[in-house]
Design an enzyme around this catalytic site. Structure first.
Site, PDB file in Angstrom:
ATOM      1  N   ASP A 214      96.826  45.655  20.030  1.00  0.00           N
ATOM      2  CA  ASP A 214      97.204  44.276  20.297  1.00  0.00           C
ATOM      3  C   ASP A 214      98.655  44.178  20.744  1.00  0.00           C
ATOM      4  OD1 ASP A 214      96.461  41.307  19.851  1.00  0.00           O
ATOM      5  OD2 ASP A 214      98.334  41.502  18.735  1.00  0.00           O
ATOM      6  N   GLU A 278      95.941  45.726  25.009  1.00  0.00           N
ATOM      7  CA  GLU A 278      96.056  44.358  25.511  1.00  0.00           C
ATOM      8  C   GLU A 278      97.489  44.184  26.006  1.00  0.00           C
ATOM      9  OE1 GLU A 278      95.819  39.863  23.671  1.00  0.00           O
ATOM     10  OE2 GLU A 278      97.168  41.362  22.830  1.00  0.00           O
TER      11      GLU A 278
END
Length: 543
Positions: A214, A278
């Site tokens: 993330d 991401e």
């Protein structure tokens, strides 16, 4: 046109290390998938109980959004213990059972890891804030106030307001790119890197097949704390203070790739593990290439090209092809039209009256893309963005910016499993977010027996991708024959080539199948000569 019902749902066995390339990965948001103990929140045993549904889609893997110990200020993306399961989701034993069941069904398992920040409740931060001279004093980003007591610089947080919060115990500001309850780790610190790598090894040892990283480009900041320059005022409306700056210094430090190489080396010490990042922001494409292009870095990355696009048109797809050319040099992409952070694509890109036709066409387009494909839970049902009234909102970003932003709650509402059951069969208790009234008719059991339902079409389309390896890994290039709102591209070359054509508009378009091609799949079309109906899609192979 349906494929043979006996066709394999997954591609033929490929080398273990290459399973991820071209894979279809199903994202599960644990809070909203299935509640096994009727407390209103989805959990790990609930996921295990519903894995047969996921396996029936023919996907290669699942990705689990965070289920770790957390105060849930950002619903799991504020981690208080990287190696613990939050009691609301179950136990480590429950995770092990989920992992075993997934593997028994032939599904790989990816987990989310957030290495840019933790929760303020994490033991590391609790120790770091007590003193400037503890062994963890430099594990987070601390800085003195300016002489007038104001924050160290002008950095703004993603959720609005300064990226700095004063801590009286330590007498300094700490940095947070997101909520004040999410202090940023100082990943420049070798001890922090070592601990994060140990955390990663903990889960790899447990048997997970991959990790979704993330907010990777937020992992390191400029230690000199230079101010971010302002964005030129072009008259566009901004809803967040974050959008007034170029984020050159609070993120995206040039030392990040070296740490990613350490992660990749660790992953490569196991068999067939996969790392995907991401990456968002104004330099996302540059950074995705930086993090994946060179050997020894991440396997893949995805950004927000489709997630925040207001319309789906041929130029958007063309830009994606141009960004990730099939040149053998540029890194390997991953694509998703919807996820837990963005409004569902069918609501962004189609009118309500066109929802079902568009959802079906979009699924066929997604599985025809070059790269890895992420399907977000409920996308296989054609769920529209849920309407969540203000008094039921949970998302801190939505609440803070109401009514100027849609927020994330509308994409996070419970999965509807049973049309006639209370709360769609998700839970026997009032769920943490309400089930949208439109979602009941789209429940899994309502679609299961209808061969033309979005659910069964999703299964068919994923099976198509498995049957034709060129759809998984072949080159992708735009066709110059299509015009207007018609999107046409080829996958692969020569006798193995596949032609993919989509009418992205609600109007009939002029288009004829070129000679030498045979349709192997189609949606919203009866193959009328010289015309392509609204939201039609077709896949053709060489005759």
């Amino acid at each position: 046109m349906e494929l043979d019902a006996q066709s394999e749902q997954r591609p033929k066995e490929q080398p273990t290390s290459d399973w991820w390339k071209g894979a279809v990965i199903y994202q599960i948001y644990p809070r909203s998938f299935y509640d096994s103990n009727d407390d209103g929140v989805g959990d790990l045993p609930g996921i295990t109980a519903r894995l047969d549904h996921v396996a029936s889609l023919g996907v290669d893997a699942i990705w689990l959004s965070p289920f770790f110990t957390s105060p849930m200020k950002d619903f799991g993306y504020d981690v208080a213990d990287y190696r613990g399961v939050d009691p609301i989701f179950g136990t480590l034993a429950d995770f092990d059972a989920l992992l075993a069941r997934a593997h028994a069904l032939g599904l790989k398992v990816l987990i989310d890891q957030v290495y840019s920040h933790t929760s303020e409740d994490h033991a590391w931060f609790q120790k770091s804030r007590t003193s400037r001279s503890t062994e963890k004093s430099d594990w987070y980003v601390w800085a003195d106030a300016k002489p007038d007591g104001s924050p160290p610089n002008n950095w703004q947080s993603v959720f609005g307001g300064p990226s700095w919060t004063w801590d009286a115990r330590r007498g300094q500001y700490y940095m947070h790119n997101f909520l004040p309850e999410q202090p940023d780790l100082n990943v420049h610190n070798p001890d922090v890197q070592a601990e994060l790598l140990d955390t990663m090894a903990f889960w790899l040892d447990r048997g997970v097949d991959g990790i979704r990283l993330d907010a990777v480009n937020f992992m390191m900041h400029d230690p000199a704390l230079h101010d971010n320059p302002p964005v030129k005022n072009d008259g566009s409306k901004r809803t967040r203070s974050f959008d007034f700056q170029h984020h050159y210094f609070n993120q995206s430090h040039p030392d990040i790739p070296a740490f990613l190489e350490r992660m990749r080396a660790l992953a490569d010490s196991y068999d067939g593990r996969f790392l995907v990042a991401e990456v968002g922001g104004e330099r996302a494409q540059e950074e995705m290439e930086l993090y994946t292009r060179r050997p020894g870095r991440l396997h893949s990355a995805y950004g927000f090209l489709y997630l925040y696009a207001e319309a789906l048109d041929p130029e958007l797809v063309r830009s994606a092809i141009d960004l990730w050319p099939s040149d053998g040099v540029t890194g390997w992409p991953s694509w998703t039209f919807s996820n837990h952070d963005a409004p569902r694509a069918v609501s962004r890109w189609a009118a309500e009256a066109d929802r079902e036709a568009f959802a079906n066409m979009a699924l066929l387009l997604l599985v025809a893309m070059r790269g890895n494909v992420f399907i977000y839970q409920g996308e296989e049902l054609g769920l529209p963005q849920a309407i969540v009234p203000f008094d039921r909102l949970q998302d801190p970003e939505a609440i803070a910016n109401w009514p100027q932003t849609l927020g994330r709650d509308g994409a996070r509402t419970p999965m509807p499993w049973q049309k006639s059951a209370r709360h769609g069969g998700f839970s026997g208790a009032e769920p943490w977010l309400p089930v949208d009234s439109r979602h009941y008719d789209l429940a899994v059991d309502a679609q299961e027996t209808d061969t033309k339902s979005t659910l069964n079409l999703a299964r068919r389309f994923v099976r198509l991708r498995a049957q034709y390896p060129v759809l998984r890994t072949g080159a992708m290039r735009m066709s110059t024959a299509a015009r207007g709102g018609v999107l046409a591209f080829e996958r692969g070359s020569g006798d193995d080539a596949i032609l993919c054509v989509f009418n992205l508009t609600p109007e009939e378009a002029d288009w004829s199948l070129p000679a030498g091609w045979r349709i192997i799949e189609q949606i919203n079309s009866d193959r009328s000569e010289g015309a392509l109906p609204a939201f039609a899609g077709l896949i053709a192979s060489r005759t």
